[in-house]
Write an enzyme that holds these catalytic residues in place. Structure first.
Site, PDB file in Angstrom:
ATOM      1  N   LYS A  71      -6.746  13.948  14.010  1.00 58.78           N
ATOM      2  CA  LYS A  71      -6.282  13.194  12.836  1.00 58.78           C
ATOM      3  C   LYS A  71      -6.087  14.166  11.672  1.00 58.78           C
ATOM      4  CE  LYS A  71      -7.535   9.007  10.175  1.00 58.78           C
ATOM      5  NZ  LYS A  71      -8.516   7.904  10.050  1.00 58.78           N
ATOM      6  N   SER A 146      -6.745   3.211   9.948  1.00 57.23           N
ATOM      7  CA  SER A 146      -5.920   4.285   9.471  1.00 57.23           C
ATOM      8  C   SER A 146      -5.615   5.368  10.510  1.00 57.23           C
ATOM      9  CB  SER A 146      -6.591   4.959   8.270  1.00 57.23           C
ATOM     10  OG  SER A 146      -7.799   5.590   8.673  1.00 57.23           O
ATOM     11  N   SER A 170     -11.280   2.244  11.219  1.00 59.36           N
ATOM     12  CA  SER A 170     -10.045   2.987  11.460  1.00 59.36           C
ATOM     13  C   SER A 170      -9.905   3.646  12.819  1.00 59.36           C
ATOM     14  CB  SER A 170      -9.855   4.047  10.386  1.00 59.36           C
ATOM     15  OG  SER A 170      -9.417   3.435   9.214  1.00 59.36           O
TER      16      SER A 170
HETATM   17  N1  GLN Z   1      -9.014  -0.615   6.777  1.00 62.89           N
HETATM   18  C1  GLN Z   1     -10.140  -0.017   6.163  1.00 62.89           C
HETATM   19  C2  GLN Z   1      -9.774   0.523   4.801  1.00 62.89           C
HETATM   20  O1  GLN Z   1      -8.630   0.470   4.490  1.00 62.89           O
HETATM   21  C3  GLN Z   1     -10.727   1.048   7.047  1.00 62.89           C
HETATM   22  C4  GLN Z   1     -10.357   2.431   6.710  1.00 62.89           C
HETATM   23  C5  GLN Z   1     -11.051   3.458   7.566  1.00 62.89           C
HETATM   24  O2  GLN Z   1     -11.866   3.137   8.425  1.00 62.89           O
HETATM   25  N2  GLN Z   1     -10.773   4.712   7.260  1.00 62.89           N
HETATM   26  O3  GLN Z   1     -10.580   0.963   4.058  1.00 62.89           O
END
Ligand code: GLN
Length: 470
Positions: A71, A146, A170
């Protein structure tokens, strides 16, 4: 040739010399060239240095010659780590994240920077400054986020496995939307050194793989204490593969009544029912439990995550590193303001503003302190459930399958609320995994959660589900 082939199978082919590491990397690079233009799963790659590493690959090492996607918020020495943000467009990582160093030490070849929501803030991959990723199962849909690129790349067979990060779901949510396995280990199991911070008390590196066995394999090499991350745990690292196929006979698995909701899409409810049936068929006992504070988890998460983000992202000031606006006066305030205005996207700015607000003098107690209290209650709900004798908890991953790209009718609040099933594990620091279910149509995963540092049990439950559905 190797669509969704597991690391274990690839490794066997390498060891038997059916294919050389260079040929393997070449094959994935070829697939990437073919499929990535449509999917936008990887946003940069260095095929030449991956092939050089493959030429030197040591097949006596446990992950020798296996390419792994990374990532874009995890540092690989000498490569860009942009967090899919204009702010870090020209940033080249001067060192390896500990997770990456450990993969290299086990023989793996980091290959490709996976697309993501900017600074890991989002649930669809659409907040990337480098364009949205598409879902390989249906290119008119998002892959989730994400860790959008990591999930899409593994699902499409562009890469056999990838690292992601999970602050509020994410890794698990894009895994569910793309039909791959997503593991978020216990907070502290894997060092966060070299993972660009979003919300430090919630962030954890996780894996996206084609099967549970690969998740166990990677976790083995990623885990362990690291002097560079004082929150990494001293807990012993067990052999995660040893009892992987031990089954769930006699296990008690809790199904929170708050998670069986009319707000779930029919596909999600079907997936949950299928998981209950599969676990029962394997000899587990499913019992209803209650997580009374489940509903408050999202509110607590967004206050804490934004508060920590506003503090962590203060370092991008246009002075030390990162984007610097060109047209500024010499006043420092102007340099900061313009650089941050131009360098950050809309969602990142929204969170910085929210986070700054909840930490400000007059509101700290009303929001931040209360959110921390709710966090403790959410953690206590899980502790009580596990004390009551359930060994694992089963639930959905997201209330719906992958939404369409550019679903403009969704407000930020509606998007945040869809994190209801994933954020509790981060608030409580628990390990959790998303396992794909076999129903036709769009991919939908189910989630298992375990007590702290019980990843071996978690993986065993996940393997039982996978086994039933093979
Ligand atoms: N959807 C969550 C957020 O927007 C999770 C993000 C993540 O786990 N990095 O914060």
């Amino acid at each position: 040739m190797f669509t969704k082939t597991s690391l274990t199978v690839l490794r066997e082919k390498l060891v038997k010399r059916e294919i050389t590491p260079a040929e393997l990397t070449q094959e994935y690079a070829r697939r990437m060239e073919e499929l990535n233009p449509a999917l936008n799963a990887l946003i940069s790659w260095d095929t030449k240095s991956a092939l050089q590493a493959a030429a030197r690959a040591d097949l006596s090492l446990p992950l020798g010659g296996l390419p792994i996607g990374i990532k874009d918020n995890i540092c690989c020495r000498g490569e860009r780590a942009r967090c899919a943000s204009r702010m870090l467009e020209n940033f080249v990582a001067p060192y390896d994240a500990t997770a990456v160093a450990k993969l290299r030490a086990a023989g793996a070849i980091p290959f490709g920077r996976a697309n993501m929501d900017e600074f890991a803030m989002g649930s669809a991959g659409e907040n990337s400054a480098f364009g949205a990723t598409r879902n390989p199962a249906d290119e008119s849909r998002v892959p989730g986020g994400s860790s959008s690129g990591s999930a899409a790349a593994v699902a499409a067979g562009i890469i056999p496995a990838a690292l992601g990060s999970d602050t509020g779901g994410s890794v698990r949510q894009p895994a569910s939307h793309c039909g791959v396995v997503g593991l978020k280990p216990t907070y502290g199991r894997i060092s966060r050194y070299g993972l660009v911070a979003f919300a430090s008390s919630l962030d954890q590196i996780g894996t996206l793989t084609t099967c549970v066995e690969d998740a166990a394999l990677l976790l083995q090499f990623l885990s362990g204490h690291d002097a560079m991350d004082s929150t990494s745990s001293l807990q012993a690292v067990p052999d995660f593969s040893a009892e992987l196929h031990g089954g769930v006979r006699g296990m008690r698995i809790g199904l929170p009544k708050e998670y069986v909701s009319s707000g779930n899409a029919p596909e999600v409810q079907n997936a949950l029912n299928a998981a209950v049936a599969a676990l029962e068929a394997q000899g587990a006992e499913i019992c209803e439990i209650s997580l009374p504070h489940a509903e408050a988890a999202v509110a607590s998460y967004y206050i804490i995550a934004c508060a920590e983000a506003s503090s962590n992202l203060a370092r991008y000031d246009g002075v030390r590193y990162g984007y610097r606006a060109s047209e500024t006066s010499n006043a420092p305030g102007d340099v900061y303001a313009r650089s941050r205005t131009e360098g950050f996207g809309e969602e990142v700015k929204r969170r910085i503003i929210l986070g700054t607000y909840v930490l400000s003098g007059g509101y700290y107690d009303a929001y931040y302190t209360r959110a921390q209290k709710v966090r403790a209650l959410v953690a206590q709900d899980f502790a009580r459930a596990f004390e009551s004798g359930v060994q694992l908890i089963l639930g959905p991953v997201a209330p719906t399958p992958a939404p369409k790209l550019e679903a403009k009718d969704m407000t930020p609040l509606q998007i945040y609320l869809a994190d209801i099933y994933t954020v509790p594990a981060n608030l409580a620091g628990l390990p959790a995994i998303s396992v794909p279910t076999p129903q036709g149509g769009l991919p939908v995963g189910v989630q298992l959660l375990a007590p702290h540092f019980e990843e071996a049990r978690l993986l065993r439950g996940a393997a039982a589900l996978e086994q039933t559905w093979k």
